[in-house]
Design an enzyme around this catalytic site. Structure first.
Site, short mmCIF file in Angstrom:
data_model
loop_
_atom_site.label_atom_id
_atom_site.label_comp_id
_atom_site.label_asym_id
_atom_site.label_seq_id
_atom_site.Cartn_x
_atom_site.Cartn_y
_atom_site.Cartn_z
N ASP A 227 -26.38 8.64 2.69
CA ASP A 227 -26.73 9.98 2.19
C ASP A 227 -25.77 10.99 2.83
OD1 ASP A 227 -28.32 12.37 1.42
OD2 ASP A 227 -29.82 10.90 0.87
N HIS A 250 -22.63 11.13 1.20
CA HIS A 250 -22.71 12.20 0.21
C HIS A 250 -22.02 13.47 0.68
CE1 HIS A 250 -26.51 10.18 -1.73
NE2 HIS A 250 -25.45 9.41 -1.71
#
Ligand SMILES: *[C@@H]1O[C@H](CO)[C@@H](O)[C@H](O)[C@H]1NC(C)=O
Ligand SMILES: *[C@@H]1O[C@H](CO)[C@@H](O)[C@H](O)[C@H]1NC(C)=O
Ligand SMILES: *[C@@H]1O[C@H](CO)[C@@H](O)[C@H](O)[C@H]1NC(C)=O
Ligand SMILES: *[C@@H]1O[C@H](CO)[C@@H](O)[C@H](O)[C@H]1NC(C)=O
Ligand SMILES: *[C@@H]1O[C@H](CO)[C@@H](O)[C@H](O)[C@H]1NC(C)=O
Ligand SMILES: *[C@@H]1O[C@H](CO)[C@@H](O)[C@H](O)[C@H]1NC(C)=O
Ligand SMILES: *[C@@H]1O[C@H](CO)[C@@H](O)[C@H](O)[C@H]1NC(C)=O
Length: 418
Positions: A227, A250
């Site tokens: 993430d 991310h």
């Protein structure tokens, strides 16, 4: 030998004649109080639960005074959820030297709070070295937060809450059940030399999540995770993030913001001198629509960042919705101003390298792109898509200008909505 002795005698004579007149020499040397977890019943066999021994060591160290050290010798430790809490009133600094590998319990029923290892209400912690293995592989399948809004979060690996003057160095975190690290309501927090590792497809394994904190510096850190490498939540100010290697993951995100009514402003952030490689986003600000309160995000600088094959290298998304339909109607009430992107270079995995989707209720103010040089991965030029913002482009910027969006952006579906 004889020469060494006469040197000592000479040193002594010099000292007698000078040291007694030296004010500093009268100050007593600082006491170091050492505590070894081995003296508190810790087994370090990787089988027996060492939680009790760690807690007893902490209690003794916290009751001690001045400069305190806890030693965790090389070995495999098994640790259930644990809270190292203060205050430790007579302690100036408490250094934990970790030479071991600490593994988390996989029994989720043991976790009564949202984290595995918690440092709380303590000043002067120095966490140095060692490996923290969250043993997430066994529990990732039980995470529902990547799929729906209402969910039971899994425990964060290492959480600092209400700590002041904290230094974290050279620690390695692998496979957390949820975030690798969380920094909540901390003042003066320093982290450097960290290695945070989890597979690209592990759910919600943010690297470092920071909230309600001031005076934070994170540097020289490598983050490969599933993430956001770093997520900066609400209520943060005065923060420098430097020399980060991020990816897979991310990217580095401010947000998401504008979801809850208790949120506070985000101000005075510098994110610089970093490499972002093979991630879904590069540098991002994301806010939900329909925010219950109006907050401000201001004075944010993204500077000197090398992007390599990043899908959305620069993205402001004020219509953030990680699921198909967030059921929103009103524009985001998070006001963005003074946002600078400078020296952002490299390659984009998509032809749209810059996406600036601002709130139609509160258009972004003073957004600038300077020395932005982003090429599509095949060498073609990229474009910028903007709405509710009039960014300034310095002469060398590439893309050079904005076009209106054709459709709304779709955020990475696997993001957790926080
Ligand atoms: C801290 O030091 C003071 C003065 O020496 C002492 O009275 C007090 O009990 C100490 N506090 C703790 C928690 O040890
Ligand atoms: C940290 O500092 C703040 C501001 O000085 C203070 O309000 C807070 O009580 C301190 N926290 C601890 C754990 O000492
Ligand atoms: C980023 O990559 C460049 C080129 O490979 C390298 O020289 C630099 O040290 C890297 N930066 C960091 C923070 O590792
Ligand atoms: C903007 O943030 C930087 C870095 O935190 C700080 O030094 C500067 O004073 C801030 N500027 C304003 C106008 O607040
Ligand atoms: C770039 O990233 C895409 C996924 O976003 C991947 O499919 C592709 O192989 C990558 N290309 C290079 C050259 O790394
Ligand atoms: C935008 O920048 C201008 C000039 O630097 C400044 O006067 C103005 O106050 C800024 N506006 C906001 C909303 O930050
Ligand atoms: C790169 O890909 C785009 C989209 O597929 C295409 O339009 C463009 O011609 C390609 N450029 C090069 C240099 O191959």
């Amino acid at each position: 030998m004889a020469q060494a002795c006469s040197l000592k005698v000479l040193a002594l004579l010099v000292c007698v004649s000078f040291c007694s007149f030296n004010e500093a020499a009268r100050v007593p040397p600082e006491v170091t109080n050492n505590f070894n977890v081995g003296s508190y019943g810790v087994k370090a066999d990787g089988e027996n639960d060492d939680t009790d021994g760690f807690l007893k060591t902490w209690e003794a160290a916290c009751k001690s005074s001045s400069t305190v050290k806890i030693l965790i010798p090389p070995g495999n430790y098994k640790l259930g959820p644990i809270t190292f809490s203060g205050p430790c009133p007579n302690v100036t600094t408490l250094t934990i030297v970790n030479k071991g590998t600490i593994k988390a319990s996989t029994d989720l029923s043991k976790y009564k709070s949202d984290a595995w290892i918690i440092f709380s209400k303590v000043t002067g912690v120095r966490l140095d070295g060692g490996t923290f293995d969250g043993q997430g592989v066994a529990t990732w399948s039980q995470n529902s937060c990547s799929k729906k809004k209402k969910c039971q979060a899994l425990p964060v690996s290492v959480k600092f809450i209400n700590t002041n003057d904290t230094v974290v160095k050279r620690i390695k975190s692998v496979n957390p059940k949820f975030f690798h690290m969380a920094v909540i309501r901390c003042q003066k927090f320093r982290a450097s030399g960290l290695t945070l590792d989890a597979p690209e497809d592990s759910p919600n394994t943010d690297g470092i999540h920071i909230e309600k904190s001031t005076d934070v510096k994170i540097a020289d850190t490598a983050i490969r995770t599933g993430d956001d490498c770093i997520s900066i939540g609400h209520g943060n100010s005065d923060m420098v993030i430097a020399r980060i290697n991020c990816g897979p993951g991310h990217g580095i995100s401010i947000g998401s913001l504008g979801k809850y009514d208790y949120e506070k402003d985000v101000k005075g952030l510098v994110i610089r001198d970093s490499n972002i490689t093979g991630t879904s986003n590069g540098v991002r600000i994301k806010t939900w629509e329909d925010s219950p309160v109006s907050t401000v995000v201001a004075n944010i600088t993204f500077q000197n960042i090398q992007m390599t094959n990043v899908s959305n290298p620069i993205i402001i998304d004020q219509m953030y919705c990680p699921w198909k339909n967030c059921g929103t109607k009103d524009p985001s009430k998070v006001k963005l101003s003074d946002i600078r992107f400078s020296g952002i270079k490299g390659t984009s995995a998509t032809p749209v390298a810059v996406t600036l989707i601002c709130s139609k209720g509160y258009p972004c103010q003073n957004v600038s792109l300077k020395d932005v040089q982003l090429k599509y991965i095949n060498g073609s030029d990229t474009t910028a898509v903007c709405s509710n913002v009039k960014p300034s482009f310095a002469a060398t910027a590439l893309p050079k200008t904005c076009t209106a969006p054709i459709a709304t952006v779709s955020s990475a579906a696997e993001d957790l909505g926080i």
